[in-house]
Design a protein around this motif. Structure first.
Motif, PDB file in Angstrom:
ATOM      1  N   ASP A   1      57.790  55.503  54.123  1.00 30.19           N
ATOM      2  CA  ASP A   1      56.496  54.864  54.310  1.00 30.19           C
ATOM      3  C   ASP A   1      55.551  55.846  54.995  1.00 30.19           C
ATOM      4  N   HIS A   2      54.292  55.773  54.614  1.00 33.79           N
ATOM      5  CA  HIS A   2      53.272  56.640  55.193  1.00 33.79           C
ATOM      6  C   HIS A   2      52.431  55.812  56.165  1.00 33.79           C
ATOM      7  N   HIS A   3      52.357  56.250  57.407  1.00 34.13           N
ATOM      8  CA  HIS A   3      51.605  55.562  58.456  1.00 34.13           C
ATOM      9  C   HIS A   3      50.402  56.444  58.780  1.00 34.13           C
TER      10      HIS A   3
ATOM     11  N   ARG B   1      62.319  54.805  55.503  1.00 35.84           N
ATOM     12  CA  ARG B   1      62.385  53.357  55.693  1.00 35.84           C
ATOM     13  C   ARG B   1      63.644  52.990  56.459  1.00 35.84           C
TER      14      ARG B   1
ATOM     15  N   GLU C   1      50.066  59.700  48.438  1.00 39.77           N
ATOM     16  CA  GLU C   1      51.413  59.574  48.987  1.00 39.77           C
ATOM     17  C   GLU C   1      52.460  60.107  48.006  1.00 39.77           C
TER      18      GLU C   1
ATOM     19  N   TRP D   1      59.083  50.516  62.850  1.00 40.24           N
ATOM     20  CA  TRP D   1      60.063  51.437  62.285  1.00 40.24           C
ATOM     21  C   TRP D   1      60.840  52.128  63.402  1.00 40.24           C
TER      22      TRP D   1
ATOM     23  N   ARG E   1      54.863  60.399  57.865  1.00 42.60           N
ATOM     24  CA  ARG E   1      55.692  59.857  56.785  1.00 42.60           C
ATOM     25  C   ARG E   1      57.086  59.708  57.370  1.00 42.60           C
TER      26      ARG E   1
END
Length: 200
Positions: free
Chosen positions: A156-158, A148, A97, A14, A145
């Motif tokens: 997206d949550h990493h 995108r 999430e 990302w 978080r």
């Protein structure tokens, strides 16, 4: 992402951060109090919580990271929660999430996530097959978080998991149940790992 990758690798993609770095764990700890990153050893990751760095191995074990360990990629922040929530019970990663997304103000920005509490079952690893299962444990979820890329709506949550004893953890795949406290920080900018050092 189209394929199954770890939380750290997904975050690296990302951030469009392909070039190697010679940042060390010791240097990383000067850049923030919370974060996640990759270590030079294949498959190993690092999580930073309260200025402590912990190595996460692909087999689900964890141990203190060495100050000299090299960090090709990381994202850290000086964590100061802007929003905190007490969660009575949430049944899955997807539900957590969604809870986080609904609590945030509108806008596309990076959010640091730190959740602490009890988990009924946690699965860590890469993808749905290469997973390690941790049963009924207390610990933390740490990560970010991020919006995108490529103009796609949503975020997206990493996230990575680390148990309270700091002996087990890894990239979060899913969990069965969580109760505890979720803290979100978005007023302090996240920092990518620094470029290669220059010798004095």
């Amino acid at each position: 992402m189209g394929d199954e990758v770890s939380a750290v690798e997904a975050l690296r993609r990302w951030a469009h951060w392909p070039r190697p770095s010679e940042t060390t764990v010791a240097e990383l700890l000067r850049h923030g109090t919370l974060g996640i990153g990759a270590l030079a050893d294949a498959g190993d990751e690092v999580v930073v919580v309260d200025r402590q760095a912990v190595r996460l191995r692909s087999d689900g074990t964890a141990s203190p990271a060495d100050d000299a360990d090299r960090v090709p990629f990381a994202m850290t922040t000086t964590f100061s929660p802007d929003l905190a929530m007490t969660v009575g019970s949430v049944g899955s990663r997807a539900a957590l999430e969604e809870l986080i997304d609904d609590a945030l103000p509108p806008g596309d920005f990076v959010v640091a996530v730190h959740a602490t509490g009890r988990f009924g079952r946690v699965c860590t690893g890469v993808g749905p097959v290469q997973t390690v299962e941790h049963r009924t444990t207390t610990g933390s979820l740490v990560g970010f978080r991020a919006p995108r890329s490529s103009g796609v709506q949503g975020a997206d949550h990493h996230l990575v998991f680390l148990d309270t004893a700091q002996r087990h953890g890894g990239s979060l795949v899913d969990f069965d149940d969580f109760s505890g406290r979720v803290e979100l920080g978005f007023s302090t900018a996240a920092r990518l790992s620094t470029a290669p050092r220059t010798e004095p």
